[in-house]
Design an enzyme around this catalytic site. Structure first.
Site, PDB file in Angstrom:
ATOM      1  N   ASN A 159       0.854  -1.193   0.000  1.00 47.89           N
ATOM      2  CA  ASN A 159       0.000   0.000   0.000  1.00 47.89           C
ATOM      3  C   ASN A 159       0.886   1.237   0.000  1.00 47.89           C
ATOM      4  O   ASN A 159       2.008   1.213   0.527  1.00 47.89           O
ATOM      5  CB  ASN A 159      -0.878   0.011   1.259  1.00 47.89           C
ATOM      6  CG  ASN A 159      -1.832   1.203   1.282  1.00 47.89           C
ATOM      7  OD1 ASN A 159      -2.406   1.580   0.256  1.00 47.89           O
ATOM      8  ND2 ASN A 159      -2.003   1.816   2.446  1.00 47.89           N
ATOM      9  N   HIS A 176       0.712   5.158   1.382  1.00 51.57           N
ATOM     10  CA  HIS A 176      -0.074   6.000   2.286  1.00 51.57           C
ATOM     11  C   HIS A 176       0.578   7.380   2.355  1.00 51.57           C
ATOM     12  O   HIS A 176       1.804   7.471   2.508  1.00 51.57           O
ATOM     13  CB  HIS A 176      -0.144   5.364   3.678  1.00 51.57           C
ATOM     14  CG  HIS A 176      -1.015   6.143   4.612  1.00 51.57           C
ATOM     15  ND1 HIS A 176      -2.395   6.133   4.521  1.00 51.57           N
ATOM     16  CD2 HIS A 176      -0.710   6.998   5.620  1.00 51.57           C
ATOM     17  CE1 HIS A 176      -2.892   6.934   5.457  1.00 51.57           C
ATOM     18  NE2 HIS A 176      -1.898   7.466   6.127  1.00 51.57           N
ATOM     19  N   SER A 195       4.626   6.870   2.485  1.00 51.77           N
ATOM     20  CA  SER A 195       5.207   5.585   2.893  1.00 51.77           C
ATOM     21  C   SER A 195       4.667   4.460   2.015  1.00 51.77           C
ATOM     22  O   SER A 195       3.489   4.463   1.657  1.00 51.77           O
ATOM     23  CB  SER A 195       4.820   5.246   4.338  1.00 51.77           C
ATOM     24  OG  SER A 195       5.145   6.277   5.231  1.00 51.77           O
ATOM     25  N   ASP A 200      -3.287   0.635   7.848  1.00 52.60           N
ATOM     26  CA  ASP A 200      -2.096   1.494   7.688  1.00 52.60           C
ATOM     27  C   ASP A 200      -1.019   1.145   8.725  1.00 52.60           C
ATOM     28  O   ASP A 200      -0.201   1.993   9.091  1.00 52.60           O
ATOM     29  CB  ASP A 200      -2.460   2.988   7.807  1.00 52.60           C
ATOM     30  CG  ASP A 200      -3.444   3.429   6.734  1.00 52.60           C
ATOM     31  OD1 ASP A 200      -3.419   2.850   5.633  1.00 52.60           O
ATOM     32  OD2 ASP A 200      -4.245   4.344   7.010  1.00 52.60           O
TER      33      ASP A 200
END
Ligand code: GAR
Length: 222
Positions: free
Chosen positions: A112, A114, A141, A150
């Site tokens: 992911n 973020h 990040s 997250d």
């Protein structure tokens, strides 16, 4: 750059798809050893789906509002992803919370991006919150996705300064420019076999990271 076999990638989006575009561009130019098997959006008609089609990539709409609940949506999503047998699945502005069942299914091959320097500012409205808290730096990040929202182990970060009088839109634009460098870099490492999730740690070139890598410290050869 090291020679690497192409890996099969599936990209999950919910909107604009500018990170997707950066990846499409680098895949097309040969800088990124990936074959993008599909782009899947939980929102129909979004710009990112057009970007996929223009790049010659299969664009799939899977509208989460058409499913009774989260598990039934995710079952369909897993089916839509797994028919492509990807080596790596990435969330690129995919704005649905994922269950522990989903994250366990893709453990070690789900990334992911973020827009904050995690663990700071998990969740939404990160740019507004960073300014409101008087931070002097902010950023983005890339992390392995685990069940905690997250919260998975961070691989690499890019930092940007917050200027006096900054507004969230200007800050977001500067962070986004860094995101477009950050995601291709992390995907390249994964494709080259340099990145692994080991329990709750990231292994980079076989060594555990005790802190996230910093984009600004990388040599061009990385
Ligand atoms: C990016 O800023 C990404 O970091 C963020 O959504 C934006 C998507 O932009 N992701 C999250 O907030 C995930 N929690 P894009 O669609 O233009 O790539």
């Amino acid at each position: 750059m090291r020679q690497a076999e192409k890996i099969r990638l599936v990209v999950l989006i919910s909107g604009r798809g500018s990170n997707l575009q950066a990846i499409l561009d680098q895949a097309a130019s040969g800088e990124l050893p990936v074959e993008i098997a599909a782009v899947i959006s939980n929102r129909p008609g979004v710009l990112g789906l057009d970007r996929a089609r223009r790049g010659g990539v299969l664009a799939v709409e899977l509208d989460h509002t058409q499913f009774a609940d989260r598990p039934s949506f995710e079952a369909a999503l897993i089916d839509a992803i797994d028919r492509h047998q990807p080596n790596l699945v990435i969330l690129a502005g995919f704005m649905r919370v994922l269950t522990a069942h989903f994250t366990a299914h893709y453990r070690g091959r789900l990334l992911n991006i973020h827009p904050s320097l995690l663990p700071k500012f998990r969740g939404l409205h990160t740019h507004e919150r960073a300014i409101a808290e008087g931070e002097t730096e902010h950023g983005a990040s890339i992390h392995f996705v685990t069940a905690e929202l997250d919260g998975g182990p961070v691989i690499v970060q890019a930092r940007v300064a917050i200027h006096p009088g900054d507004d969230p839109d200007r800050l977001a634009a500067r962070v986004l420019a860094q995101e477009h460098r950050l995601y291709p870099q992390a995907i390249r490492w994964f494709a080259e076999g340099r990145l692994r999730l080991d329990g709750e740690r990231v292994l980079f070139d076989g060594q555990p990271l005790d802190a996230p890598l910093r984009m600004e410290n990388l040599s061009p050869r990385n």
